[in-house]
Write a protein that holds these residues in place. Sequence first.
Motif, short mmCIF file in Angstrom:
data_model
loop_
_atom_site.label_atom_id
_atom_site.label_comp_id
_atom_site.label_asym_id
_atom_site.label_seq_id
_atom_site.Cartn_x
_atom_site.Cartn_y
_atom_site.Cartn_z
N ARG A 22 -30.00 -0.64 -37.21
CA ARG A 22 -29.37 0.09 -38.31
C ARG A 22 -30.25 -0.05 -39.53
O ARG A 22 -30.86 -1.09 -39.77
N LEU A 23 -30.30 1.03 -40.26
CA LEU A 23 -31.13 1.07 -41.46
C LEU A 23 -30.21 1.14 -42.67
O LEU A 23 -29.45 2.09 -42.83
N TRP A 24 -30.29 0.10 -43.49
CA TRP A 24 -29.50 0.07 -44.71
C TRP A 24 -30.35 0.58 -45.85
O TRP A 24 -31.45 0.11 -46.08
N VAL A 25 -29.77 1.53 -46.60
CA VAL A 25 -30.38 1.91 -47.88
C VAL A 25 -29.31 1.57 -48.91
O VAL A 25 -28.25 2.20 -48.94
N GLY A 26 -29.58 0.53 -49.65
CA GLY A 26 -28.51 0.01 -50.51
C GLY A 26 -27.37 -0.47 -49.62
O GLY A 26 -27.58 -1.23 -48.68
N ASP A 27 -26.17 0.02 -49.90
CA ASP A 27 -25.00 -0.42 -49.13
C ASP A 27 -24.69 0.48 -47.96
O ASP A 27 -23.69 0.29 -47.28
N ASN A 28 -25.50 1.48 -47.77
CA ASN A 28 -25.17 2.47 -46.75
C ASN A 28 -26.03 2.32 -45.51
O ASN A 28 -27.24 2.11 -45.60
N VAL A 29 -25.38 2.43 -44.36
CA VAL A 29 -26.17 2.55 -43.13
C VAL A 29 -26.52 4.02 -42.99
O VAL A 29 -25.64 4.87 -42.86
N VAL A 30 -27.78 4.31 -43.07
CA VAL A 30 -28.21 5.70 -43.07
C VAL A 30 -28.59 6.16 -41.66
O VAL A 30 -28.41 7.32 -41.29
N VAL A 31 -29.14 5.25 -40.89
CA VAL A 31 -29.55 5.60 -39.52
C VAL A 31 -29.14 4.46 -38.59
O VAL A 31 -29.25 3.29 -38.96
N ARG A 32 -28.68 4.85 -37.38
CA ARG A 32 -28.42 3.85 -36.35
C ARG A 32 -29.12 4.28 -35.06
O ARG A 32 -29.18 5.48 -34.78
N THR A 33 -29.61 3.31 -34.27
CA THR A 33 -30.06 3.65 -32.92
C THR A 33 -29.33 2.75 -31.93
O THR A 33 -28.85 1.68 -32.29
N LYS A 34 -29.28 3.23 -30.70
CA LYS A 34 -28.50 2.55 -29.68
C LYS A 34 -29.27 1.40 -29.03
O LYS A 34 -30.49 1.32 -29.13
N ALA A 35 -28.51 0.57 -28.33
CA ALA A 35 -29.12 -0.56 -27.63
C ALA A 35 -29.99 -0.08 -26.48
O ALA A 35 -29.76 1.00 -25.91
N ILE A 36 -30.97 -0.89 -26.16
CA ILE A 36 -31.84 -0.60 -25.00
C ILE A 36 -30.99 -0.64 -23.73
O ILE A 36 -30.00 -1.37 -23.65
N GLY A 37 -31.36 0.17 -22.76
CA GLY A 37 -30.61 0.16 -21.51
C GLY A 37 -31.21 1.19 -20.57
O GLY A 37 -32.31 1.68 -20.77
N GLY A 38 -30.47 1.49 -19.54
CA GLY A 38 -30.92 2.49 -18.58
C GLY A 38 -31.52 1.84 -17.35
O GLY A 38 -31.95 0.70 -17.37
N SER A 39 -31.52 2.60 -16.29
CA SER A 39 -31.96 2.07 -15.00
C SER A 39 -33.48 1.98 -14.93
O SER A 39 -34.20 2.81 -15.49
#
Lengths: 1248, 439
Positions: A373-390
């Motif tokens: 997650r990318l915080w800019v100030g108090d806001n999460v501006v971008v999120r990416t998911k956990a690694i996974g997959g077969s």
Amino acid sequence: MNMRTLFAAAGLAICIVSMNVSLADDRSSPIARWDFGKEETTPLNPHGALVRDQPGPRPPEFPDFNASNNSVKFGGRGARFTFADPGDESEFDFKNGDEISLEAWVKVDTIGEGESVYLIGKGRTGDDEKAKDNQNWAMRLRKIGGKVRVNFLFASKRVQGQQPADAHWHRWTSNEGMVDMKRWHNVAVSYRFGDPDSIRGWIDGEVQVGNWDMGGKTTEAPVVDNDAVWIGSSMGGSDGASFRGWIDSVAIYRGMLDDKTVSSRFNRAEPLPESAPPINARPGTVRVTFEERVASHQVWPEYYSKPEVNPSLNPDAPDWFTSQFLFPRLPYRYDAWGIRESWGTPVLMTAVADVTLPAGKNQFMVRARGLSRLWVGDNVVVRTKAIGGSTDGHQPVDPLPVPPVPGMRIVAYGVNEQIGELVLKEITTTRVILETIVGGAAYRAEPGELMVGIKTPTSDMFSLLQPAGVDQSPLPITDEVIVDRIAQIEQALLQFGDRVRQAKASSQDEYWARRHQFAEQWVADHPAPLVPSNDSAGKHPIDRFVYDKISRVDSSTNADRDPIASRNFQDGVLPILQKHCIRCHGDKDEEGGFKVTSRESLVAGGDSGEPAIKPGDPHSSVLLARIGSDDEGERMPPSAKLTDKEIETLTQWVSAGANWPTTIDTEALVIAPLVDDSTFLRRAYLDTVGVAPSETEARQFLDDKRADKRADKRALLIDQLLSDSRWADHWVSYWQDVLAENPNLLKPSLSNTGPFRWFLYETLRDNRPLDRMATELIMMRGSEREGGSAGFGMAADNDAPMATRGIVLASAFLGTQLQCARCHDSPYQSTKQRDLFSIAAMMTRSDVTVPVTSSVSPGFFEKNAGRESLIKVTLKPGEPVTPTWPFASFHKEPIAISDLVQDSSDSRELLAANITAPANERFAMVMVNRLWKRLIGAGFVEPADDWETGLASHPELLQWLASDLMANRYDAKHIVGLIMNSQLYQRQAVGKNLSAEPSQRYFAAPDRRRLTAEQVVDSMIAASGKPLIVDELSFDPEAKRPPKTMISLGSPTRGWMFATLSNERDRPSLAFPRATAVTDVLEAFGWTGSRQNALTDRETEPNVLQPGTIANGVFTSWMTSVSNESELANLAVNAKNEDSLVESIFLRFLSRLPNDSEADEFKAVLDDGFDSRIRSPGEVIPVVDPTPLGRVSWSNHLSEEANRIKIEMERRARDGDPADPRLNPDWRMRFEDVVWSVVNSPEFVWVP
Amino acid sequence: MNRNRSHWSRRDVLATAAGAALLPLTSRGSEIESEAKPFPRAKVEHVISIWLGGGMGQIDTFDPKRKGDPKAKVAGSYYDAIDTAVPGVQVCQHLKKLAPMMDRVTAVRTVNHDVIDEHAAATNRMHTGRVVTGTVVYPSLGSVIANQLGAAQEGAPPYVLIGYPNVTRGPGFLGASSGYLYLTDTGRGPSGLSHPQGITADRQSRRESMLTTMRSFARDRFAGDSKVNDYDAAVEQSLSLSGPDFNRVFNLDDEPSDLRNQYGGEFGQRCLLSRRLIERGVRFIEVSHNLNFLNGTGWDVHNAGIEKQHDLITELDSAMATLMIDLEAKSMLDKTLIVITSEFGRPPEFDGGGGRGHQGSAFSCVLAGGGLNHCGAYGETDEWSKKIVSDPVSVPDFFATIHASMGIDPAKYLYDGDRPVPITDNGIPIAKLFGWGTD
């Protein structure tokens, strides 16, 4: 928008009230309780997939628990602990009227809908001798409707004919249940048998409403027998009844628990709402912190109180400061001694900087492999998911991603890309924090090309996010910029790694200072032989010793000899005797009391009293009869019969009177002239930094006429080269061979070790003393699979790995061969099987036994009747061998070895000290002999890894050098510098010392040496100036597999970084098309990526593939092609004239200027069209990049597309890079041909 | 230093020789020796060894059994079985071209070993015939034969690999001179011995002429240095091997197009090239059949990988049958032994995805041609092709059979320095194939 700093929001404090667990009444005392700490009070028998020492409920989330509270992970499929019922009427038996309570802390990993899995129960174990339905009691978890409910079960006596058939089963289930998996919960039940309404269940301390949903309410008594108590499974280990997850603090009570008691058990702090972590930035940089072993790669660690989660509190992994939000890898992790260690994964990496953002709509792009997650100030501006997959191999090859803006670099393979935006009213400086989780229990801690990009309102391109206050132009996310940046960051990371490692390693400096003081004192007490005073061969001690031996030879004995007979003997007869006989019948060894070292000893014969030869009478000579015999019981040597030619040579020699001219190859006494500057220059570079000098370096040294007058010109160059960091690149490959470093890119087999190349490389980079290097290797510390010296301790597919390690240590550091002793006493050396296994025991830190598979039955190898077996087995399989130093005789005098170590109870450290102690001069001598041999071409003692048979050619000099090494902190560079400054090193390499017997080895000249495989490759790269670009050495560039099955060895830039490419599966999709082009060259020149055994001397016999691979190989075609924008192309474009161009090529590839005939010939080739070689701008057709190909990894390598892609990559590798369009093709090809013929000269592969 | 080695003088030896028969002989090797029987020898000159990477399922090819049902998870063969030229010997329906030729083939159905977890380790076992010891790096079969017999003709390499290089195929302690030349593309010569892309004859001759100048200077500079001279001789040899004469062998276009078509795709072309290479004097050729185009997984048919297994079998069938017919037409089949090996076999049961796992307890390796007494099939497995019923053949036995067919004594010693290493780990050739010994 009003941006606040994060700390303004962080003032909120959470008050955690710690509640005492009350054990007020007796019923709260369990009859059994297992906490899964270190030792159970009640012993349990483990079965199946149990993993101990897993974190249990711990503070701050569970303040009542100890901070190091541990639990056990149950892997399902019958994984369980069992506990036998003590017998009839035991306290685990419950009858009607008895009260039972069961309680456990659980964290569920997986549970299927409708499944009922056992936490703890008595009976129903599947024991054949007991009834199947003998469940006295059980607490289980049962998932219905997505809720994991608590469940109590027992069976009453089955009544014959009762319907339904399971009417005697009584099951109570709660109506509600847990919904959040992978968190710790407390579950409990209480029941008074015979009283159905007494049932009470709790989850997390809250009482649960439930139903008797099978068998209904009953007053029936439970069945009781002496079946066992099982934790985690039931029904013979049925998978469907087995718990998958973690259990802690499981307890059985006789008595009822009350709500208040149970409620007090569950004390969980509430997490803070999601907020940016409280972390300071440092102006002008991006600060990166690392928190290890966070609970999961899938969920954010929940913060319970701010100050404690400040991730910068990881003292083992210092913060890293960088210039932009681009992170191609984690910094290396080092243990307390500065040895490479694995990251404890998952790693929470936090990157923070204050950033200035313009007004308007800013877009932020995060590319990350894991949860971010990318915080800019108090806001999460971008999120990416956990690694996974077969990663089963059957995944499709994805179409290439389309970048958000055309022309941008596409997102790296296995990395997620997400974009978010933030609108600002005015230009703002604010804190930006990237949190990302790297790696995981089943993933390697490799972040991929992790980055944050920003597209400001005025820009049409994403650029790397950079901290405020740095006056730097934007870094657009294009291939060119990112590749260039990554190279710079890699350099910065390397230096950061150096600092961290050296700081940690300094924890051992004091100890080593004491060791080296001790060594100095030892040398003072045991002085080395005096340097001979005669200085007619120069003042250097080495030259004096060498000259001393030569001057003592009385060559007048040659005067009356027949020079031809003498030559025949030296070149024909003596080599045969040396090769086949002297090993056992030499000066140091006299098998059968018999020596083959002089005419006298041959005529005298051995213990039998019979002469071995009768000069002039071959037919009566036993020696000839025995070498010619076809009877294997009689034949000598016992190994293989001599060739007919060899037998003929010996026969003729005996016929002619068996003359043994006592000398003396007079040529070997002639002191060779010193070499010229260009020869010295090339030789010195190759021997220190492993590559020839660049054109500039060569010109500087050769042209500097002023410097030429300085007597110390060469000495200055030597000093400069010894401090060059490429020293490590050159020497690491030698130790890789000597220490049998043998990593594999996938599942270790075939005696694979870990990649301890990184340990060796860093040791050499820091120039750690040789005794320290040996010690740190033997201690086997740090990461086994990712580069620590622990990797040395692995030997996959091997029944006695520490024994194989012992073989390697003994040959590397003691010049002692224990290879044979693996299975039996050595037939050619004095070593015994017990010696080897004693060393193995010292490394194992306990007694060891010889495995049956490591022994042989007597006589196995000797099928011949009549010959006593060479093979003796003196150690029986199964007989314990204690950790005891077996080579006391190596120590010049007994010393108190425990005074030299930090922990005298550690047999591994004692082993290291026994090997490296100054009293063990053998170690110092073996080391200097190795260094000497690498530089001069032959050792004082040969073979350098087997000192049993060979005498030293210069015992005093060897001793003197060994003392000098000891007195100078075991510093290899000190000895190398000493040797290189001698006149001997700087003489023409016309010596034949290696083939001479020790007494006739004079070192009047060094021996000729061929470039090593790595030097061939590295020098070609250096000379052409074309950077090496090959595939990343990993089958899993997505880092989706743990180091246990797959590792990455990175993208090699030097020869030593390669490894066996191990495509045993023969799949094109698993090929490394560009790396193969390099390993083809390396292998032709004697490198092997698969080092199953220790190797001191590589094969140097020429073979057709060596020149073949330089002439025709793909790698050389890259290096000699005048490809687009290459250094060679620029050289051609900028050349003043043909002469200077030819000069440049000669200097680059051969470190010398062309002679006249060469200059004329090459000039003539280039002359035609030289002036018109550059095309007019209108004619230049710009080079078009090839279509990008899809990405292949282990996860998709079984798809047909993956094969097609790799085959296309192979084709492209073969075709090479496109030609430089600025040059006229006809002239360009002639120029390439010139380069080709220079690099194909035999001169290129020989050290001059 | 006092050590016990041979204290025998000539007189001692003669004195004890008479009593030699009384000495206890415990090793199996000694027993063979004491029988004083010559080992069987045939006169094969070349080996073409086809490697089915991944693990060929014997139950779906050369050792068919009752049909199973992958969907219902009923163990058994995937395909129907058909009769062959040898009464009582059946193969799977997709080996229809080989079936009528099985009188010149022996499927050895009872090969077995215990390494089934990791392909690399099993590949090593089936190339070296040895258990990894950690003290000796064993040579591959091809390297042993190259070492023992050399090339069949002057100017040819003894051992060529058509497939990816790896250590299991290498020379081990025998050293580089027993190694392979390799190629992965039949359109080109071996790596290092075929001119790079775009180097025309003109350019090559210009290069060589300039190189002559360079070589002459090098000879002067290092005058009299035998090592440099030897290297220079290797330069000469390499120029000649990469020249048109030897490289003509790779020009498959010289073959009739009918024949090329019969051989089939890239794997067939590899077999055709193998025939041309043995004509040119190469002793041992390993041809890898695992190009993965047909089903991705090659012979490693886990899960859905099995769905296209029949394409692999068909390709093997037509290439192998064509190779045999072609060799026969050129009177070369009797002196060429064709071998099919694989790292292990596959069990009769189906996995969750309808494919098959690994099985080492019994699997088939195939021998053809070489003038052996072929019998279609040798050795018997149970009704599931899972357990051996009769005539087990260990990996060393199988290797010994190949060595014996080449006239190499399988009990002979090689030397790793001083250390004697028998060519096979006490392997005994399959006597029946040599018409030697009766059962």
